[in-house]
Each structure stands twice: as C-alpha cells, then as structure tokens.
Design an enzyme around this catalytic site. Structure first.
Site, PDB file in Angstrom:
ATOM      1  N   LYS A  50      96.228  74.987  26.563  1.00  0.00           N
ATOM      2  CA  LYS A  50      96.724  75.187  25.208  1.00  0.00           C
ATOM      3  C   LYS A  50      95.643  75.962  24.455  1.00  0.00           C
ATOM      4  O   LYS A  50      94.662  75.376  23.981  1.00  0.00           O
ATOM      5  CB  LYS A  50      97.015  73.837  24.535  1.00  0.00           C
ATOM      6  CG  LYS A  50      97.802  73.960  23.205  1.00  0.00           C
ATOM      7  CD  LYS A  50      96.922  74.342  22.067  1.00  0.00           C
ATOM      8  CE  LYS A  50      97.712  74.507  20.771  1.00  0.00           C
ATOM      9  NZ  LYS A  50      97.008  75.342  19.779  1.00  0.00           N
ATOM     10  N   GLY A  95      86.472  72.173  19.802  1.00  0.00           N
ATOM     11  CA  GLY A  95      87.013  72.498  18.491  1.00  0.00           C
ATOM     12  C   GLY A  95      86.376  71.640  17.423  1.00  0.00           C
ATOM     13  O   GLY A  95      85.240  71.180  17.564  1.00  0.00           O
ATOM     14  N   ASN A 140      85.550  68.557  14.722  1.00  0.00           N
ATOM     15  CA  ASN A 140      85.362  67.118  14.873  1.00  0.00           C
ATOM     16  C   ASN A 140      86.615  66.335  14.532  1.00  0.00           C
ATOM     17  O   ASN A 140      86.960  65.362  15.215  1.00  0.00           O
ATOM     18  CB  ASN A 140      84.203  66.650  13.994  1.00  0.00           C
ATOM     19  CG  ASN A 140      82.861  67.025  14.579  1.00  0.00           C
ATOM     20  OD1 ASN A 140      82.575  68.206  14.774  1.00  0.00           O
ATOM     21  ND2 ASN A 140      82.023  66.038  14.868  1.00  0.00           N
ATOM     22  N   THR A 141      87.314  66.759  13.482  1.00  0.00           N
ATOM     23  CA  THR A 141      88.511  66.031  13.053  1.00  0.00           C
ATOM     24  C   THR A 141      89.558  66.012  14.152  1.00  0.00           C
ATOM     25  O   THR A 141      90.087  64.953  14.517  1.00  0.00           O
ATOM     26  CB  THR A 141      89.089  66.665  11.777  1.00  0.00           C
ATOM     27  OG1 THR A 141      88.110  66.609  10.738  1.00  0.00           O
ATOM     28  CG2 THR A 141      90.338  65.919  11.331  1.00  0.00           C
ATOM     29  N   GLY A 192      89.111  66.827  17.341  1.00  0.00           N
ATOM     30  CA  GLY A 192      88.559  66.243  18.558  1.00  0.00           C
ATOM     31  C   GLY A 192      88.682  64.733  18.590  1.00  0.00           C
ATOM     32  O   GLY A 192      89.022  64.138  19.627  1.00  0.00           O
ATOM     33  N   CYS A 245      79.578  77.450  17.731  1.00  0.00           N
ATOM     34  CA  CYS A 245      79.185  76.059  17.518  1.00  0.00           C
ATOM     35  C   CYS A 245      77.680  75.889  17.643  1.00  0.00           C
ATOM     36  O   CYS A 245      77.106  74.949  17.100  1.00  0.00           O
ATOM     37  CB  CYS A 245      79.911  75.136  18.493  1.00  0.00           C
ATOM     38  SG  CYS A 245      79.680  75.542  20.231  1.00  0.00           S
ATOM     39  N   GLU A 305      79.220  71.773   8.523  1.00  0.00           N
ATOM     40  CA  GLU A 305      79.360  72.988   9.316  1.00  0.00           C
ATOM     41  C   GLU A 305      80.192  74.010   8.547  1.00  0.00           C
ATOM     42  O   GLU A 305      81.337  73.741   8.178  1.00  0.00           O
ATOM     43  CB  GLU A 305      80.019  72.679  10.661  1.00  0.00           C
ATOM     44  CG  GLU A 305      80.057  73.871  11.585  1.00  0.00           C
ATOM     45  CD  GLU A 305      80.626  73.533  12.954  1.00  0.00           C
ATOM     46  OE1 GLU A 305      80.124  74.074  13.953  1.00  0.00           O
ATOM     47  OE2 GLU A 305      81.582  72.732  13.022  1.00  0.00           O
TER      48      GLU A 305
END
Length: 488
Positions: free
Chosen positions: A180, A233, A235-236, A238, A289, A390
């Site tokens: 994806k 990707g 944090n939210t 993930g 990142c 970030e």
C-alpha cells in the site's frame, strides 16, 4: 496497465494483472512544482480489492516459499536489472510527483537497485545455527520460516528506496507482499511494481493496492489473512497500525518520526560541519525522517558557524526539481507547505529569531508550486514547539550551548531517537557521544541523514517499534526462528 487517455490512469496490481478498483473511483496525483499538472490518476480502492490482493498473496506464498533461496534471489536480480534500465523513467516520476531534484531521484533509484541485489544475495546466506544437544544421539539446529503474507505500508518521501527495502527482504525470505504506497506517490510506486512484473515475478507474490490509508492501510493491519505489517510514516498513523496488529497478535514493524540533532563542538572542522548541516537538513527539502532539525552549537564556534551557514543557505537555488539549476525542490504537497509555514509562524510567535527565509517562494516560475524558502531560526529554546515537534520541511533551529555535556543533554531532550550526529576532532567527545546519545543511528563528522543499505536502521524512543530494517537485521522481522531436534 494504463488506459489510453491524455492523463494516464494507473491500476492496482493483483495476482499478476493490472486491475481497476471495483469502486470505479480514482484520484489525481499532482506535480508539487506545478499544481496545475496532473501526473496521473490512481485507484481509490475498496476493502474488496484488498481482500482479492491478500487472497492472491496467500495462495502464491505457498509455492513461493518452496523455492530455494537462490531461485528467489534470481528473480530479485532480474528486477534489479529492469529497474536499472528504467532509472530515468522511475526517477522522473519521483521528481514530478513528490518534488525532490532529479539528481536525488536518480540516486534513490540506484539505491533501490543496490538494495535488490543485496537481498538477492541473501538467498545464498546462512539462515540458522547448529546447536549442541545434551543428547549424544541427536542433532539440533535452527532454521527460519517466513511469516506468510506481509503488508507493506510506505511513505511518499522515499517512494522507491523504502518500498524496496521492505519488499526485497520480505520476498527473499519467502513471504508474499501486499503493498500500500502513499497516495502522493502512487504513480512512482506503480512504475516500481512494473519492474517486478516485467522481471517475471510469479503471479500473486507481489500485489499493489492504492487508496486511502483508513481503508487500505488500516485494512491491511486488521486483515485476518495478513501475517505481518511493516510501516514507515507518521507517529499517529503508526500507532494506529501497531494497535491493530497487536490486537490480532501479528508481527509489526514501525519506523516513524525524528527530531534529529547535530552537535557542533568548538573544535569542529567548520566547513565540514556547515556543509553537512545544510545537506542533512535541507536536501529533499528537509523531508527525511533522518533530516537534521536541531543544530546545537558550542558557544566558542557559534558565531562563525552561524555566519558561514547563512552564507551557504543564501546560495541555495529553489526551483523545479527537473531543472539542473535547482538545488532544492518544492515540498511534496499543499498540506506540507501549509504545515511548514505554520511552524514558521509558531516559531516567531514563541520568540525564536528568524535569521533567514520562512516565506513561500512566489516568483513567476514557481507561483503554481509548493515552494518554500530554506529557513533558519536562532534563540530557540528547548520548550519551543519548533524544537520539539517534527516539521518535515527545510527548517533549521540553532541552539547555543556552553559545553558538550550540555549539548548531549539537549540532544537527548526529545521524545524521538532516530538519528544524530556530532562534529568534533576530540576523541573523548566522539566516544561520549557514541555512548550517551539516545538514537538508533549515530554518526561522527557526517550528516544525520545517512543510511547505508547493508547496516541495521531504526530508532529509539518514539521513533520506532524498536525493530530494525535493512542489512541482515531484516531477517529478524520477516522470519520466525524454528528450532529443530532430530533423534537417531
């Protein structure tokens, strides 16, 4: 794989066929250098499309895992050859779809080729150990078994390297894959998958389904036919993926954000430190990142460092990534542009001093693109949001310290722990940094944004689920150890 219209429509790849979604819906991929240019259309897929891809992968994996490691490796060598022959074709899509310069895009594509060849070679490397048994008439050893079907969820900032450094080890160790990709780089992903198809990978071993994260990404994590999830990707998102995987008791791997520091000691080689800070923080428009974000400089060198840094930043040319004159391209989307500009505003409101940039680039040739100036702040304190959150854009925050000990304390004052670097000629500073820095990747006299394919990569604290990608470390995630005891 595409329809014969003026704007190409890219399809899902399921069980060896290019297929339209049953929703009949598509979305447009826009060029961030010129938002009026549509690069292509991609499928907005459904749960039914995902079911079909997972079923195809599950059926194909049973035969794929029975091949020898060398046989699977031979397929990856072929994919590498095809991708290498299509370097400019893939890199052009990357530049036009997410904005990084064409030189960077070609470099990333070449890295994808190297990753494929590295993991192709894994097919001939050891997978276990012979272990002495207490029984003199027994043989005991370990081997490894693939997880089964692996869901691969990838971001837009490295649309070739990251999918390949997840898919290649998954495949070589005997898994089947459902990819994806990020919607912002769905066209680039399709061109990468074309290379696997052209190389003759067996039907169903690799599948690609595009669409929304809430339907396809979350659907992969929750799907009963998926045996492992690897995600890179935010944090939210993930953590949402991780919770869904944990609820089902499957393996998951999360690589997420960073707020990466560089420490510049009084004894640093000035030009090296300045050039690496700019490269690490501003190449790819800061959208890595591992990008340098916090620049922690010892007071004895601070003024000289700042002066040289601003001189070099002023030389940066911002423009369309397909133009040879452009050193820095646009941010990847309007949302990214708004996010960066909002943090510039926050920085000023919180009392940081804006030394350079901070504006949208509005010249005639860039007015339809998402271009922002490279930005430098000073007088940044540890409690400011631009020092803690970030930004994922070309923003550097200068922070002055008295001692190296203070610099390390400040560098570790973050919920993230992905990468960090130090510039010093003092061996004591180097060893202290290596020992005390709370990051998964630490680099001495080199920029924070360097990752080598043969070495483990991953973060600490909130940057990672604490597993590692790339190199031989990848086998730990994509396989399970099986202990074998054979009695005479």
């Amino acid at each position: 794989m595409t329809t014969n219209t003026e704007v190409q429509t890219y399809l899902n790849y399921i069980n060896g066929e290019w297929k339209a979604s049953d929703t009949g819906k598509t979305s447009e991929s826009l060029n961030p250098s010129n938002s009026e240019e549509v690069l292509g259309k991609f499928q907005m897929s459904s749960a039914n499309d995902l079911d079909e891809a997972v079923s195809a992968a599950s059926a194909a994996q049973k035969k794929w895992r029975k091949l020898s490691g060398k046989e699977r490796g031979d397929f990856l060598f072929k994919v590498a050859d095809v991708l290498e022959s299509k370097t400019e074709y893939v890199a052009e899509a990357m530049t036009k779809e997410m904005g990084k310069t064409f030189a960077e895009a070609k470099g990333e594509t070449a890295r994808g080729v190297a990753i494929l060849r590295y993991y192709a070679g894994e097919g001939m490397r050891p997978v276990g150990d012979v272990i002495p048994s207490t029984d003199s008439e027994a043989l005991m050893f370990t081997t490894r078994t693939p997880l089964g079907v692996v869901g691969v969820i990838t971001p837009w900032n490295f649309p070739v390297a990251i999918p390949i450094w997840k898919m290649a080890p998954a495949l070589i160790y005997g898994n089947a894959v459902v990819l994806k990709p990020a919607s912002d780089t769905a066209v680039t992903a399709a061109r990468v998958v074309e290379c696997f198809a052209e190389a003759g990978l067996p039907e169903g071993v690799l599948n690609m389904v595009t669409g929304s994260g809430s339907v396809i990404g979350q659907g992969l994590a929750e799907h009963p036919g998926v045996n492992g999830i690897t995600f890179t990707g935010s944090n939210t998102v993930g953590k949402q993926i991780g919770r869904a995987a944990l609820d089902r008791g499957i393996k998951y791997q999360l690589e997420m954000g960073g707020k990466n520091p560089v420490i510049v000691a009084d004894d640093a080689e000035l030009d090296l430190a300045v050039n690496a800070t700019i490269s690490g923080g501003l190449k790819s428009t800061g959208q890595k990142c591992t990008a340098t974000s916090r620049v922690i400089v010892q007071k004895g060198i601070y003024d000289k460092f700042k002066e040289r840094l601003l001189e070099k930043v002023a030389e940066i040319t911002v423009g369309n990534g397909m133009e040879n004159s452009s050193w820095m391209g646009p941010v990847a989307s309007e949302n990214q542009l708004d996010n960066v500009l909002s943090y510039v505003k926050i920085g000023k409101e919180e009392g940081a001093k804006l030394l350079y940039g901070g504006n949208r680039v509005s010249e005639e040739e860039t007015k339809n693109g998402y271009f922002v100036e490279p930005t430098v702040f000073e007088d940044v304190t540890p409690d400011m949001r631009i020092a803690r959150e970030e930004i994922f854009g070309p923003v550097l925050a200068l922070m002055k310290v008295d001692t190296i000990e203070e610099a390390l304390e400040l560098a570790n004052d973050s919920e993230y722990g992905l990468s960090a670097s130090i510039f010093t000629t003092n061996i004591g500073n180097m060893l202290g940094f290596i020992d005390d820095m709370e990051a998964g990747l630490v680099r001495v006299n080199a920029e924070s944004a360097g990752v080598e394919l043969q070495a483990p990569f991953g973060g600490m604290k909130q940057s990672s689920s604490h597993s590692r990608e790339q190199g031989r470390a990848a086998i730990e995630f994509f396989t399970s150890i099986k202990t074998v005891f054979v009695k005479k």
